[in-house]
Write an enzyme that holds these catalytic residues in place. Structure first.
Site, PDB file in Angstrom:
ATOM      1  CG  HIS A 129      56.018  29.815  42.725  1.00  0.00           C
ATOM      2  ND1 HIS A 129      55.504  30.023  43.983  1.00  0.00           N
ATOM      3  CD2 HIS A 129      55.028  29.261  41.990  1.00  0.00           C
ATOM      4  CE1 HIS A 129      54.264  29.589  44.005  1.00  0.00           C
ATOM      5  NE2 HIS A 129      53.936  29.126  42.819  1.00  0.00           N
ATOM      6  CG  ASP A 149      51.877  27.211  34.850  1.00  0.00           C
ATOM      7  OD1 ASP A 149      50.888  26.471  34.712  1.00  0.00           O
ATOM      8  OD2 ASP A 149      51.893  28.185  35.618  1.00  0.00           O
TER       9      ASP A 149
HETATM   10  C1  LIG Z   1      55.399  33.880  39.204  1.00  0.00           C
HETATM   11  C2  LIG Z   1      55.830  35.329  39.251  1.00  0.00           C
HETATM   12  C3  LIG Z   1      54.654  36.208  38.820  1.00  0.00           C
HETATM   13  C4  LIG Z   1      56.244  35.666  40.697  1.00  0.00           C
HETATM   14  O1  LIG Z   1      56.442  36.995  40.695  1.00  0.00           O
HETATM   15  P1  LIG Z   1      56.990  37.894  41.920  1.00  0.00           P
HETATM   16  O2  LIG Z   1      57.061  37.113  43.160  1.00  0.00           O
HETATM   17  O3  LIG Z   1      56.165  39.123  41.902  1.00  0.00           O
HETATM   18  O4  LIG Z   1      58.467  38.170  41.464  1.00  0.00           O
HETATM   19  P2  LIG Z   1      58.934  39.307  40.484  1.00  0.00           P
HETATM   20  O5  LIG Z   1      58.123  39.307  39.227  1.00  0.00           O
HETATM   21  O6  LIG Z   1      58.965  40.601  41.259  1.00  0.00           O
HETATM   22  O7  LIG Z   1      60.384  38.805  40.166  1.00  0.00           O
HETATM   23  C5  LIG Z   1      61.519  38.986  41.016  1.00  0.00           C
HETATM   24  C6  LIG Z   1      62.769  39.068  40.141  1.00  0.00           C
HETATM   25  O8  LIG Z   1      62.927  37.847  39.418  1.00  0.00           O
HETATM   26  C7  LIG Z   1      62.789  38.074  38.018  1.00  0.00           C
HETATM   27  N1  LIG Z   1      61.927  37.030  37.467  1.00  0.00           N
HETATM   28  C8  LIG Z   1      60.909  36.414  38.110  1.00  0.00           C
HETATM   29  N2  LIG Z   1      60.351  35.523  37.293  1.00  0.00           N
HETATM   30  C9  LIG Z   1      61.027  35.593  36.142  1.00  0.00           C
HETATM   31  C10 LIG Z   1      60.914  34.903  34.912  1.00  0.00           C
HETATM   32  N3  LIG Z   1      59.968  33.986  34.741  1.00  0.00           N
HETATM   33  N4  LIG Z   1      61.764  35.206  33.925  1.00  0.00           N
HETATM   34  C11 LIG Z   1      62.728  36.135  34.108  1.00  0.00           C
HETATM   35  N5  LIG Z   1      62.884  36.817  35.236  1.00  0.00           N
HETATM   36  C12 LIG Z   1      62.045  36.555  36.247  1.00  0.00           C
HETATM   37  C13 LIG Z   1      62.117  39.429  37.878  1.00  0.00           C
HETATM   38  O9  LIG Z   1      62.393  40.041  36.664  1.00  0.00           O
HETATM   39  C14 LIG Z   1      62.672  40.142  39.067  1.00  0.00           C
HETATM   40  O10 LIG Z   1      63.989  40.536  38.773  1.00  0.00           O
HETATM   41  P3  LIG Z   1      64.542  41.967  39.210  1.00  0.00           P
HETATM   42  O11 LIG Z   1      64.510  41.929  40.718  1.00  0.00           O
HETATM   43  O12 LIG Z   1      65.902  41.993  38.611  1.00  0.00           O
HETATM   44  O13 LIG Z   1      63.595  42.958  38.638  1.00  0.00           O
HETATM   45  C15 LIG Z   1      57.044  35.563  38.324  1.00  0.00           C
HETATM   46  O14 LIG Z   1      58.104  34.707  38.677  1.00  0.00           O
HETATM   47  C16 LIG Z   1      56.680  35.391  36.865  1.00  0.00           C
HETATM   48  O15 LIG Z   1      56.166  36.326  36.236  1.00  0.00           O
HETATM   49  N6  LIG Z   1      56.936  34.173  36.273  1.00  0.00           N
HETATM   50  C17 LIG Z   1      56.544  33.925  34.923  1.00  0.00           C
HETATM   51  C18 LIG Z   1      55.066  33.582  34.849  1.00  0.00           C
HETATM   52  C19 LIG Z   1      54.767  32.212  35.388  1.00  0.00           C
HETATM   53  O16 LIG Z   1      55.432  31.236  35.058  1.00  0.00           O
HETATM   54  N7  LIG Z   1      53.706  32.134  36.181  1.00  0.00           N
HETATM   55  C20 LIG Z   1      53.235  30.897  36.755  1.00  0.00           C
HETATM   56  C21 LIG Z   1      53.418  30.872  38.244  1.00  0.00           C
HETATM   57  S1  LIG Z   1      53.005  29.269  38.898  1.00  0.00           S
END
Ligand SMILES: CC(C)(COP(=O)(O)OP(=O)(O)OC[C@H]1O[C@@H](n2cnc3c(N)ncnc32)[C@H](O)[C@@H]1OP(=O)(O)O)[C@@H](O)C(=O)NCCC(=O)NCCS
Length: 385
Positions: free
Chosen positions: A271, A322
């Site tokens: 998140h 979710d």
């Molecule tokens: C919610 C979300 C978009 C937040 O994204 P963000 O703040 O931009 O964080 P990032 O995507 O840059 O992730 C940071 C790190 O954690 C990892 N990470 C974050 N969410 C992850 C997940 N669901 N699975 C695996 N790795 C994850 C990323 O790969 C990244 O790792 P790195 O630094 O080694 O590259 C992200 O956690 C995600 O894509 N989750 C899955 C989708 C989801 O469940 N969305 C609903 C949100 S309520």
């Protein structure tokens, strides 16, 4: 972060990819403490609201800033009942929609088309905007349920002149009144999904609202943002994952590790704001376990826990809202591709509360970008290109 723009000074520049850490505005609608795992709607903790209020009370709270008394709640329920039916054009549009359309695309189109039949669509008075908030909250469940039936070759079921939003939605979907447990679980899920700060879809709504465009335009935009798998679309992907693991007989831990090895994200985890367990996931986890016990479907809960433990061990990430909502909706018998529309059915209250707040003290939301492209080119006549 204070904005320092004046007529003579250049504005302070704050650059952050994905706007992480940027504070764009003040809000009284909700507060998230990502370190402590707290979610507060207008001063009330989400645990308290989920245990002690119904969705309509929360809607009133988000819109008006205080919980309703019985008379105010009765009035709101009467207004919702009066607004549930759809204009004939919108029902026709749902009949024309292809049966394999994405239900979020259908919802977005139908919501945009509601504006055509609302004489108040462009009335920006607070009173008219409040009435539209109620109207949208009443009609979105009808749109989702009607489309789901039509795509299955069934006639839509008209809403009843009684019962809650949760009751009516399940009734319109199945043509049968839900049992007390299903209504209660569904109602609590709506409370948990109603509001969540300046997330991507709410921000979208406020950006559109900040141009002084109308509520329908802002909500159609918000639905588009919610559709994405990094936002509300994640709940669908979670259920697809559970079903894939179950049907293939794969070991859940191994499945997750292989996905992570391929650098794929595990949907329902991580998140932008919570750095600990999302409090909504904690409540939904309990709901998922209770339902699994009561319905004799333990495997969905057990599988979810195996995935959760593996993601925690491998990536130190906790589930978000979710993750456990997927198994909860599945055990309630709801089709997978309706999970995100149901998110919208609840979040319409938060979106509209934010729009009402935006318009109380509007300022155009308009960030900047650093130009990193080419410079100093000159146009070659078209025949010489
Ligand atoms: C919610 C979300 C978009 C937040 O994204 P963000 O703040 O931009 O964080 P990032 O995507 O840059 O992730 C940071 C790190 O954690 C990892 N990470 C974050 N969410 C992850 C997940 N669901 N699975 C695996 N790795 C994850 C990323 O790969 C990244 O790792 P790195 O630094 O080694 O590259 C992200 O956690 C995600 O894509 N989750 C899955 C989708 C989801 O469940 N969305 C609903 C949100 S309520």
């Amino acid at each position: 972060m204070q904005e320092t723009q004046t007529s003579s000074a250049a504005p302070q520049r704050i650059k952050s990819r994905g706007l992480e850490g940027v504070v764009a505005l003040d809000t009284e609608v909700s507060k998230i403490d990502g370190q402590k795992g707290l979610l507060i709607y207008r001063g009330y903790d989400i645990d308290d609201l989920a245990s002690n209020t119904r969705f309509e009370e929360v809607a009133y709270l988000l819109w008006k800033g205080q919980l309703p008394n019985q008379q105010q709640l009765d009035e709101l329920n009467a207004q919702l009942r009066a607004e549930r039916a759809l204009p004939p054009f919108v029902l026709d549009l749902l009949r024309q929609a292809p049966e394999d359309a994405n239900p979020m695309a259908v919802l977005q189109t139908a919501v945009a088309s509601l504006a055509l039949f609302d004489s108040e669509a462009d009335d920006m008075s607070p009173e008219a905007n409040y009435r539209k908030s109620v109207r949208l909250t009443a009609r979105i469940p009808t749109i989702i349920a009607a489309y789901d039936r039509l795509r299955k070759g069934q006639e839509p079921v008209a809403p009843l002149d009684r019962g809650s939003t949760a009751f009516n939605f399940v009734y319109m979907l199945n043509g049968e009144e839900p049992g007390e447990q299903a209504e209660r679980v569904f109602d609590a899920a709506l409370v948990l999904h109603a509001e969540h700060g300046l997330n991507a879809s709410t921000f979208t709504a406020r950006v559109i609202g900040s141009t002084l465009s109308d509520m329908y335009s802002a909500i159609a935009g918000a639905i588009g943002a919610l559709k994405g798998p990094l936002h509300g679309g994640a709940n669908i992907e979670v259920m697809k994952m559970l079903l894939e693991i179950d049907s293939s007989g794969a070991d859940a831990a191994q499945y997750v590790k292989e996905k992570l090895d391929r650098k794929e994200k595990i949907m329902g985890f991580g998140h932008r704001v919570y750095k600990t367990f999302d409090p909504r996931a904690r409540i939904l986890r309990e709901t998922s376990e209770d339902l699994a016990e009561e319905r004799g479907q333990r495997k969905w809960y057990d599988l979810s826990v195996q995935i959760m433990d593996t993601v925690k061990a491998e990536k130190n990430l906790d589930p978000n809202v979710d993750f456990f909502s997927a198994s909860v909706y599945y055990m309630l018998g709801i089709d997978t591709d309706l999970y995100t529309p149901i998110f919208a059915l609840a979040r319409i209250t938060g979106w509209t509360a934010h729009l009402l707040e935006q318009w109380e003290d509007n300022r155009l939301i308009r960030p900047s970008a650093d130009y990193v492209g080419k410079m100093d080119l000159t146009v070659t006549p078209i025949k010489q290109r």
